[in-house]
Design an enzyme around this catalytic site. Sequence first.
Site, PDB file in Angstrom:
ATOM      1  N   CYS A 239     -10.500  -2.644  -4.351  1.00  0.00           N
ATOM      2  CA  CYS A 239      -9.523  -3.558  -4.939  1.00  0.00           C
ATOM      3  C   CYS A 239     -10.204  -4.754  -5.603  1.00  0.00           C
ATOM      4  O   CYS A 239      -9.770  -5.213  -6.653  1.00  0.00           O
ATOM      5  CB  CYS A 239      -8.536  -4.022  -3.875  1.00  0.00           C
ATOM      6  SG  CYS A 239      -7.373  -2.713  -3.447  1.00  0.00           S
TER       7      CYS A 239
ATOM      8  N   CYS B  73     -10.179  -4.742   0.082  1.00  0.00           N
ATOM      9  CA  CYS B  73     -11.317  -3.828   0.186  1.00  0.00           C
ATOM     10  C   CYS B  73     -12.137  -3.922  -1.097  1.00  0.00           C
ATOM     11  O   CYS B  73     -11.688  -4.477  -2.111  1.00  0.00           O
ATOM     12  CB  CYS B  73     -10.842  -2.396   0.421  1.00  0.00           C
ATOM     13  SG  CYS B  73     -10.307  -1.507  -1.054  1.00  0.00           S
TER      14      CYS B  73
ATOM     15  N   ASN C 189       0.828  -1.213   0.000  1.00  0.00           N
ATOM     16  CA  ASN C 189       0.000   0.000   0.000  1.00  0.00           C
ATOM     17  C   ASN C 189       0.859   1.259   0.000  1.00  0.00           C
ATOM     18  O   ASN C 189       1.931   1.301   0.588  1.00  0.00           O
ATOM     19  CB  ASN C 189      -1.006   0.013   1.157  1.00  0.00           C
ATOM     20  CG  ASN C 189      -0.413  -0.349   2.505  1.00  0.00           C
ATOM     21  OD1 ASN C 189       0.564  -1.095   2.580  1.00  0.00           O
ATOM     22  ND2 ASN C 189      -0.998   0.186   3.562  1.00  0.00           N
TER      23      ASN C 189
ATOM     24  N   GLU D 196      -2.957  -4.351  -3.442  1.00  0.00           N
ATOM     25  CA  GLU D 196      -3.453  -5.168  -4.543  1.00  0.00           C
ATOM     26  C   GLU D 196      -3.449  -4.381  -5.850  1.00  0.00           C
ATOM     27  O   GLU D 196      -3.138  -4.902  -6.915  1.00  0.00           O
ATOM     28  CB  GLU D 196      -4.891  -5.634  -4.264  1.00  0.00           C
ATOM     29  CG  GLU D 196      -5.047  -6.494  -3.020  1.00  0.00           C
ATOM     30  CD  GLU D 196      -5.366  -5.662  -1.758  1.00  0.00           C
ATOM     31  OE1 GLU D 196      -4.802  -4.552  -1.597  1.00  0.00           O
ATOM     32  OE2 GLU D 196      -6.171  -6.136  -0.948  1.00  0.00           O
TER      33      GLU D 196
ATOM     34  N   GLU E  21       0.180   5.189   0.815  1.00  0.00           N
ATOM     35  CA  GLU E  21      -0.797   6.154   1.320  1.00  0.00           C
ATOM     36  C   GLU E  21      -0.463   7.594   0.940  1.00  0.00           C
ATOM     37  O   GLU E  21       0.617   7.875   0.421  1.00  0.00           O
ATOM     38  CB  GLU E  21      -0.906   6.013   2.840  1.00  0.00           C
ATOM     39  CG  GLU E  21      -1.407   4.629   3.250  1.00  0.00           C
ATOM     40  CD  GLU E  21      -1.730   4.510   4.728  1.00  0.00           C
ATOM     41  OE1 GLU E  21      -2.401   3.551   5.106  1.00  0.00           O
ATOM     42  OE2 GLU E  21      -1.290   5.388   5.512  1.00  0.00           O
ATOM     43  N   ASN E  22      -1.404   8.481   1.203  1.00  0.00           N
ATOM     44  CA  ASN E  22      -1.240   9.895   0.880  1.00  0.00           C
ATOM     45  C   ASN E  22      -1.832  10.754   2.001  1.00  0.00           C
ATOM     46  O   ASN E  22      -2.797  10.346   2.656  1.00  0.00           O
ATOM     47  CB  ASN E  22      -1.971  10.189  -0.445  1.00  0.00           C
ATOM     48  CG  ASN E  22      -1.624  11.563  -0.999  1.00  0.00           C
ATOM     49  OD1 ASN E  22      -2.215  12.558  -0.616  1.00  0.00           O
ATOM     50  ND2 ASN E  22      -0.637  11.616  -1.876  1.00  0.00           N
ATOM     51  N   ALA E  23      -1.261  11.944   2.186  1.00  0.00           N
ATOM     52  CA  ALA E  23      -1.764  12.869   3.206  1.00  0.00           C
ATOM     53  C   ALA E  23      -3.261  13.112   3.005  1.00  0.00           C
ATOM     54  O   ALA E  23      -4.008  13.272   3.970  1.00  0.00           O
ATOM     55  CB  ALA E  23      -1.003  14.180   3.152  1.00  0.00           C
TER      56      ALA E  23
ATOM     57  N   TYR F  47      -6.101  11.137   2.378  1.00  0.00           N
ATOM     58  CA  TYR F  47      -6.324   9.683   2.430  1.00  0.00           C
ATOM     59  C   TYR F  47      -6.941   9.081   1.157  1.00  0.00           C
ATOM     60  O   TYR F  47      -6.495   8.025   0.710  1.00  0.00           O
ATOM     61  CB  TYR F  47      -7.215   9.334   3.635  1.00  0.00           C
ATOM     62  CG  TYR F  47      -6.559   9.407   4.980  1.00  0.00           C
ATOM     63  CD1 TYR F  47      -5.315  10.009   5.175  1.00  0.00           C
ATOM     64  CD2 TYR F  47      -7.195   8.874   6.104  1.00  0.00           C
ATOM     65  CE1 TYR F  47      -4.735  10.078   6.436  1.00  0.00           C
ATOM     66  CE2 TYR F  47      -6.617   8.926   7.366  1.00  0.00           C
ATOM     67  CZ  TYR F  47      -5.386   9.530   7.529  1.00  0.00           C
ATOM     68  OH  TYR F  47      -4.825   9.582   8.781  1.00  0.00           O
TER      69      TYR F  47
ATOM     70  N   CYS G  25      -3.992   0.867  -2.584  1.00  0.00           N
ATOM     71  CA  CYS G  25      -3.806  -0.361  -1.813  1.00  0.00           C
ATOM     72  C   CYS G  25      -2.775  -1.274  -2.483  1.00  0.00           C
ATOM     73  O   CYS G  25      -2.491  -1.159  -3.682  1.00  0.00           O
ATOM     74  CB  CYS G  25      -5.121  -1.129  -1.715  1.00  0.00           C
ATOM     75  SG  CYS G  25      -6.468  -0.239  -0.922  1.00  0.00           S
TER      76      CYS G  25
END
Lengths: 169, 169, 169, 169
Positions: free
Chosen positions: C110, C107, C61, C74, C63-65, C67, C72
């Site tokens: 994905c 999720c 995964n 996958e 991530e980013n500030a 969200y 993800c």
Amino acid sequence: AEQNGLIHGVSAAELQVLCEKCIEAKVVAYCPYSLFRVGASLLLHTSSTSSSSPPIITGANVENASYPVGTCAERVAMGTAIVSGHKLGSFKAIGVSTDMDDFCSPCGMCRQFLREFLELHVPIFMFNREGKFIVRTMEELLPLSFGPNKLPPREELKKVQEEEKAKIA
Amino acid sequence: AEQNGLIHGVSAAELQVLCEKCIEAKVVAYCPYSLFRVGASLLLHTSSTSSSSPPIITGANVENASYPVGTCAERVAMGTAIVSGHKLGSFKAIGVSTDMDDFCSPCGMCRQFLREFLELHVPIFMFNREGKFIVRTMEELLPLSFGPNKLPPREELKKVQEEEKAKIA
Amino acid sequence: AEQNGLIHGVSAAELQVLCEKCIEAKVVAYCPYSLFRVGASLLLHTSSTSSSSPPIITGANVENASYPVGTCAERVAMGTAIVSGHKLGSFKAIGVSTDMDDFCSPCGMCRQFLREFLELHVPIFMFNREGKFIVRTMEELLPLSFGPNKLPPREELKKVQEEEKAKIA
Amino acid sequence: AEQNGLIHGVSAAELQVLCEKCIEAKVVAYCPYSLFRVGASLLLHTSSTSSSSPPIITGANVENASYPVGTCAERVAMGTAIVSGHKLGSFKAIGVSTDMDDFCSPCGMCRQFLREFLELHVPIFMFNREGKFIVRTMEELLPLSFGPNKLPPREELKKVQEEEKAKIA
Ligand SMILES: [Zn+2]
Ligand SMILES: [Zn+2]
Ligand SMILES: [Zn+2]
Ligand SMILES: [Zn+2]
């Protein structure tokens, strides 16, 4: 940007409402993961609302256990607006607020989402916790934007790709 | 699923409104890229609305020149609902409709977004162009879901990762 | 699901590699916001790889500030795979792992992303922290899926919408 | 931006490779819905690659029947890069290309995704169909960005929100 007592065409009274409403909107934020509450408010041109409906539409961030599936305040507000019948040309100004002393700007994804419905001169006011603000236009926040006019029709793309294949063959 | 004239707890009258409202919502879809209009409707438990407000909240898809930035009908409707003060436990049933003769289901991203606010038994009605439907529960559409209870607190994750580092060192 | 010593067509040796590689992939997760490390591994059919390249593609995964802008494990793995030339039919099995004792599923977003490139019978193995697993097929994780065959051509949608307008007029 | 024969620190030879690789990457785009092929290339600082691995990582767009679930070339490339062990500080320049005569910029979502891993001075070259380009820095494309340093720690947010509740009570 300031002219005739207006900031980007927004009056002091309108700015006051824009500010109050986006600060108020933070209360309904669903953000158990970040705890970062964001409120957004969209000021409509008077012509695009009937007299009875309010000239402001609001939103707040709605997060998800799978972080990428959540959404931001600005997009929730704009989604609600579009479904209420508003569109490109309906919006006079946007407000965004957080719990910070610092001024927070919309994320790039929201700038792109807004771009579809805001003219380039529309001002976006970023309010801090106490209601102080900085302001930038849509164009200033997303220069050289990939807007609706940028995506060429499928037919044109098909032609380009067939030409290219022909060259290779 | 059918009991006492109810389908998953939804009466014939409620189902009728759920169907009409999500078909009606398609009209405001902004989908110049796919031309695929989708409408969504959320039926609220009576207890979670004041008598004056309508027991249904609707949404439609809102696309973007950058396709991944657009959003679906179901998420627009749910975003509007959350910002209106509704939450987990407020929703009795969901409706989705398209212009197809075939029945279309919510995409996986919407199933995940809805999961945050729907109990597993809540029914999702998929209406075709003519209002015929198939129905599945939240759990049936997203089995073994990654719901809000699945994401462990940061503190717990920190501990696991420190243990692992200690083992390696 | 188990037949001739194979689980959904996957041999014990393949399963071992699938497990190891997705647990290993967690190390490169960029997840300062959730601290929730996820690894993913894609087992390719032997026919779809040249002898020199590895039969497994991995992801973690990122991530980013903001969200919702993150992605993800996958989807990172599958994006890498598609850009490497793989496609629908190339994938034999998928592995996902986390730092939990519990089994975590992909999720909904994905599941939808994977659906575009996985046949419905492809198994998705969910490994816990220690490498134990549960397994479900693509179809089991995303029943009644909105797959590539579901989106009708623009021409067909145009026709339906014009018919509808004609009826109203 | 041009100095000592370098454009934003990128040599003519590097620019040539950046251009060729992102045009080449378009070939593997999976875009049956938009037909809009996009390629992306990431030029790494020499120090961040071992001598044997190539100094360029590429990506292309990967669409989905549910449009919002798809992803863009820039994010696929960057996801692959992060999972390969690169990070903030590893990237010297970014290239993006399409099939258009016009220059296309990264969408706002990609600007936000890139922002997490690019220093503000990193140049983003936008190539047209024939390899001509315009260039802007990360900061120019996402001014006033909501970067990783903007999201306050949960503890701080908790405190602010408790203070606010106390005031109201
Ligand atoms: Zn945002
Ligand atoms: Zn959806
Ligand atoms: Zn996911
Ligand atoms: Zn993009």
